[in-house]
Design a protein around this motif. Structure first.
Motif, PDB file in Angstrom:
ATOM      1  N   GLU A 100      37.717  61.738  25.898  1.00 23.67           N
ATOM      2  CA  GLU A 100      37.454  62.554  24.714  1.00 23.67           C
ATOM      3  C   GLU A 100      36.719  61.706  23.683  1.00 23.67           C
ATOM      4  OE1 GLU A 100      40.876  63.266  22.403  1.00 23.67           O
ATOM      5  OE2 GLU A 100      39.907  64.710  21.064  1.00 23.67           O
ATOM      6  N   PHE A 101      35.601  62.198  23.202  1.00 25.10           N
ATOM      7  CA  PHE A 101      34.845  61.494  22.175  1.00 25.10           C
ATOM      8  C   PHE A 101      35.075  62.154  20.820  1.00 25.10           C
ATOM      9  CE2 PHE A 101      32.488  58.671  24.825  1.00 25.10           C
ATOM     10  CZ  PHE A 101      32.281  59.341  26.014  1.00 25.10           C
ATOM     11  N   ASN A 102      35.291  61.320  19.816  1.00 24.13           N
ATOM     12  CA  ASN A 102      35.279  61.818  18.450  1.00 24.13           C
ATOM     13  C   ASN A 102      34.350  60.947  17.637  1.00 24.13           C
ATOM     14  OD1 ASN A 102      36.896  59.533  17.656  1.00 24.13           O
ATOM     15  ND2 ASN A 102      38.664  60.637  18.480  1.00 24.13           N
ATOM     16  N   VAL A 103      34.374  61.108  16.344  1.00 23.34           N
ATOM     17  CA  VAL A 103      33.342  60.485  15.509  1.00 23.34           C
ATOM     18  C   VAL A 103      33.349  58.965  15.629  1.00 23.34           C
ATOM     19  CG1 VAL A 103      32.495  60.185  13.165  1.00 23.34           C
ATOM     20  CG2 VAL A 103      33.373  62.416  13.917  1.00 23.34           C
ATOM     21  N   TYR A 104      34.539  58.378  15.672  1.00 24.39           N
ATOM     22  CA  TYR A 104      34.618  56.926  15.588  1.00 24.39           C
ATOM     23  C   TYR A 104      35.091  56.250  16.866  1.00 24.39           C
ATOM     24  CZ  TYR A 104      34.249  57.984  10.633  1.00 24.39           C
ATOM     25  OH  TYR A 104      33.838  58.459   9.423  1.00 24.39           O
ATOM     26  N   SER A 105      35.622  56.986  17.790  1.00 22.47           N
ATOM     27  CA  SER A 105      36.197  56.326  18.963  1.00 22.47           C
ATOM     28  C   SER A 105      36.302  57.303  20.117  1.00 22.47           C
ATOM     29  CB  SER A 105      37.578  55.765  18.618  1.00 22.47           C
ATOM     30  OG  SER A 105      38.472  56.818  18.311  1.00 22.47           O
ATOM     31  N   PHE A 106      37.050  56.915  21.131  1.00 23.38           N
ATOM     32  CA  PHE A 106      37.296  57.794  22.261  1.00 23.38           C
ATOM     33  C   PHE A 106      38.719  57.574  22.734  1.00 23.38           C
ATOM     34  CE2 PHE A 106      37.354  54.561  25.517  1.00 23.38           C
ATOM     35  CZ  PHE A 106      36.520  53.567  25.034  1.00 23.38           C
ATOM     36  N   ARG A 107      39.179  58.530  23.564  1.00 24.36           N
ATOM     37  CA  ARG A 107      40.511  58.426  24.141  1.00 24.36           C
ATOM     38  C   ARG A 107      40.428  58.819  25.601  1.00 24.36           C
ATOM     39  NH1 ARG A 107      46.080  61.284  21.847  1.00 24.36           N
ATOM     40  NH2 ARG A 107      47.468  60.492  23.492  1.00 24.36           N
ATOM     41  N   ASP A 108      41.099  58.048  26.435  1.00 16.68           N
ATOM     42  CA  ASP A 108      41.088  58.296  27.879  1.00 16.68           C
ATOM     43  C   ASP A 108      42.376  58.950  28.350  1.00 16.68           C
ATOM     44  OD1 ASP A 108      39.274  55.265  28.543  1.00 16.68           O
ATOM     45  OD2 ASP A 108      38.550  57.333  28.672  1.00 16.68           O
ATOM     46  N   TYR A 109      42.212  59.827  29.315  1.00 12.30           N
ATOM     47  CA  TYR A 109      43.336  60.441  30.004  1.00 12.30           C
ATOM     48  C   TYR A 109      43.117  60.239  31.502  1.00 12.30           C
ATOM     49  CZ  TYR A 109      43.965  62.774  25.519  1.00 12.30           C
ATOM     50  OH  TYR A 109      44.135  63.035  24.180  1.00 12.30           O
ATOM     51  N   TRP A 110      44.229  60.068  32.221  1.00 10.33           N
ATOM     52  CA  TRP A 110      44.122  59.688  33.624  1.00 10.33           C
ATOM     53  C   TRP A 110      44.955  60.579  34.533  1.00 10.33           C
ATOM     54  CZ3 TRP A 110      40.632  55.955  34.622  1.00 10.33           C
ATOM     55  CH2 TRP A 110      40.264  55.131  33.566  1.00 10.33           C
ATOM     56  N   GLY A 111      44.438  60.762  35.745  1.00 13.56           N
ATOM     57  CA  GLY A 111      45.221  61.382  36.779  1.00 13.56           C
ATOM     58  C   GLY A 111      46.075  60.340  37.483  1.00 13.56           C
ATOM     59  N   GLN A 112      46.849  60.792  38.457  1.00  9.90           N
ATOM     60  CA  GLN A 112      47.755  59.906  39.174  1.00  9.90           C
ATOM     61  C   GLN A 112      47.042  59.074  40.235  1.00  9.90           C
ATOM     62  OE1 GLN A 112      51.145  59.427  38.542  1.00  9.90           O
ATOM     63  NE2 GLN A 112      50.493  60.516  36.701  1.00  9.90           N
ATOM     64  N   GLY A 113      45.898  59.505  40.657  1.00  7.94           N
ATOM     65  CA  GLY A 113      45.139  58.755  41.654  1.00  7.94           C
ATOM     66  C   GLY A 113      45.287  59.337  43.044  1.00  7.94           C
ATOM     67  N   THR A 114      44.252  59.138  43.834  1.00 12.46           N
ATOM     68  CA  THR A 114      44.285  59.551  45.233  1.00 12.46           C
ATOM     69  C   THR A 114      43.690  58.433  46.079  1.00 12.46           C
ATOM     70  OG1 THR A 114      43.664  61.317  46.795  1.00 12.46           O
ATOM     71  CG2 THR A 114      42.039  60.763  45.103  1.00 12.46           C
ATOM     72  N   GLN A 115      44.348  58.122  47.170  1.00 16.74           N
ATOM     73  CA  GLN A 115      43.939  56.998  48.013  1.00 16.74           C
ATOM     74  C   GLN A 115      42.785  57.399  48.916  1.00 16.74           C
ATOM     75  OE1 GLN A 115      45.279  53.680  48.227  1.00 16.74           O
ATOM     76  NE2 GLN A 115      43.439  53.399  49.507  1.00 16.74           N
ATOM     77  N   VAL A 116      41.770  56.553  48.928  1.00 17.90           N
ATOM     78  CA  VAL A 116      40.665  56.683  49.873  1.00 17.90           C
ATOM     79  C   VAL A 116      40.629  55.407  50.711  1.00 17.90           C
ATOM     80  CG1 VAL A 116      38.159  56.783  50.130  1.00 17.90           C
ATOM     81  CG2 VAL A 116      39.299  58.222  48.430  1.00 17.90           C
ATOM     82  N   THR A 117      40.714  55.560  52.013  1.00 13.93           N
ATOM     83  CA  THR A 117      40.685  54.423  52.915  1.00 13.93           C
ATOM     84  C   THR A 117      39.564  54.620  53.923  1.00 13.93           C
ATOM     85  OG1 THR A 117      43.077  54.129  52.704  1.00 13.93           O
ATOM     86  CG2 THR A 117      41.993  53.030  54.562  1.00 13.93           C
ATOM     87  N   VAL A 118      38.681  53.642  53.982  1.00 11.59           N
ATOM     88  CA  VAL A 118      37.548  53.706  54.907  1.00 11.59           C
ATOM     89  C   VAL A 118      37.728  52.604  55.946  1.00 11.59           C
ATOM     90  CG1 VAL A 118      35.048  53.712  55.137  1.00 11.59           C
ATOM     91  CG2 VAL A 118      36.106  54.525  53.016  1.00 11.59           C
ATOM     92  N   SER A 119      37.861  52.997  57.178  1.00  8.15           N
ATOM     93  CA  SER A 119      38.059  52.031  58.253  1.00  8.15           C
ATOM     94  C   SER A 119      36.721  51.614  58.850  1.00  8.15           C
ATOM     95  CB  SER A 119      38.946  52.626  59.338  1.00  8.15           C
ATOM     96  OG  SER A 119      38.330  53.748  59.922  1.00  8.15           O
ATOM     97  N   SER A 120      36.677  50.369  59.302  1.00  7.83           N
ATOM     98  CA  SER A 120      35.423  49.846  59.875  1.00  7.83           C
ATOM     99  C   SER A 120      35.337  50.105  61.364  1.00  7.83           C
ATOM    100  CB  SER A 120      35.307  48.350  59.592  1.00  7.83           C
ATOM    101  OG  SER A 120      36.427  47.681  60.112  1.00  7.83           O
TER     102      SER A 120
END
Length: 120
Positions: A100-120
């Motif tokens: 979120e952007f406001n006049v002087y700064s910003f604020r972050d919000y986060w999700g819980q995350g999701t795992q991505v695994t790439v095998s070789s």
């Protein structure tokens, strides 16, 4: 309360594709950017891609340019990350982020995350 719910992670072989989704709710920001960060094992969190709510402009990390595509449906408050040509170094927990952007700064919000695994 802002909520970000990710989905679409999983295990894929190198060269494969995955599509992440993030559904956002509980906010009424005038100006914001929404996108993805990731944290690989033993590494710091890094920005992957984001899209602006004001002009749909996008940003990508150099490491994913040409392979990942971010898109959004702002009417549904949903953002997607299409990941193609995946590499083992893309393995990480991917976090949805809304800034979120406001006049002087910003604020972050986060999700819980999701795992991505790439095998070789």
């Amino acid at each position: 309360e802002v909520q970000l719910v990710e989905s679409g992670g999983g295990l894929v072989q190198a060269g494969g594709s995955l599509r992440l989704s993030c559904a956002a709710s509980g906010f009424t920001f005038d100006e914001y950017a929404i996108g993805w960060f990731r944290r690989a094992p033993g590494k710091e969190r890094e920005g992957v891609s984001r899209i602006s709510s004001t002009d749909d402009s996008t940003l990508y990390a150099d490491s994913v340019k040409g392979r990942f595509t971010i898109s959004s449906d702002f009417a549904k408050n949903t953002v997607y990350l299409q990941m193609n040509s995946l590499k083992p170094e893309d393995t990480a927990v991917y976090y949805c982020n809304i800034r979120e952007f406001n006049v002087y700064s910003f604020r972050d919000y986060w999700g819980q995350g999701t795992q991505v695994t790439v095998s070789s």
